[in-house]
Design an enzyme around this catalytic site. Structure first.
Site: not given
Ligand code: THU
Length: 135
Positions: A45, A54, A56, A90
């Site tokens: 983040e 993310c 992924e 994603c």
């Protein structure tokens, strides 16, 4: 060869590396390649909230940046009630690099696993061929 169990364990473990000062919501991911390597990722983040990436995508981009193009399985883990559903962005990135029938293993806090395919996650996805426009 990488087993599903190994991949799941890596994804679960990767939650520990998540950089999540804002959401406090750790996600771990792991993707295996035809060459037998596992690439891992966690969510990262930023104080500028929309810049978060993310788990992924971190895992997939790490692999692609190392030259990998052939993927075999992915696992994603979060402390959710149900096996964590990957976000839309994603899913689109998975659809770019993974074959439609590739398995994605989604894991919740109790480590229950739901296995779905890329196509189930994002049916009718935008593909390279769709860039071919009519003159
Ligand atoms: N997040 C992931 O890493 N993967 C997902 O599939 C869902 C959401 C992250 C983004 C953000 O850091 C936090 O979870 C809360 O949305």
């Amino acid at each position: 060869m990488v087993t599903t169990d190994q991949l799941i364990k890596k994804a679960v473990k990767m939650k520990e590396n998540a950089y999540i000062p804002y959401s406090k919501f750790p996600v771990g991911a792991a993707v295996s390649t035809r060459s037998g390597i596992i690439y891992t990722g966690c969510n990262i983040e930023n104080a500028s909230y929309p810049l978060a990436c993310c788990a992924e995508r971190v895992a997939i981009f790490k692999a692609v940046s190392e030259g990998e193009r052939e993927f075999t399985d992915m696992a994603v883990s979060a402390n959710t009630m149900r096996p964590v559903p990957p976000c839309g962005a994603c899913r689109q990135v998975m659809a770019e690099f993974f074959p439609a029938h590739m398995k994605v293993h989604l894991i919740n806090k109790e480590e229950h696993v739901k296995t779905v395919t890329v196509e189930e996650l994002l049916p009718f996805s935008f593909q390279t061929e769709d860039l071919q426009v009519r003159e």
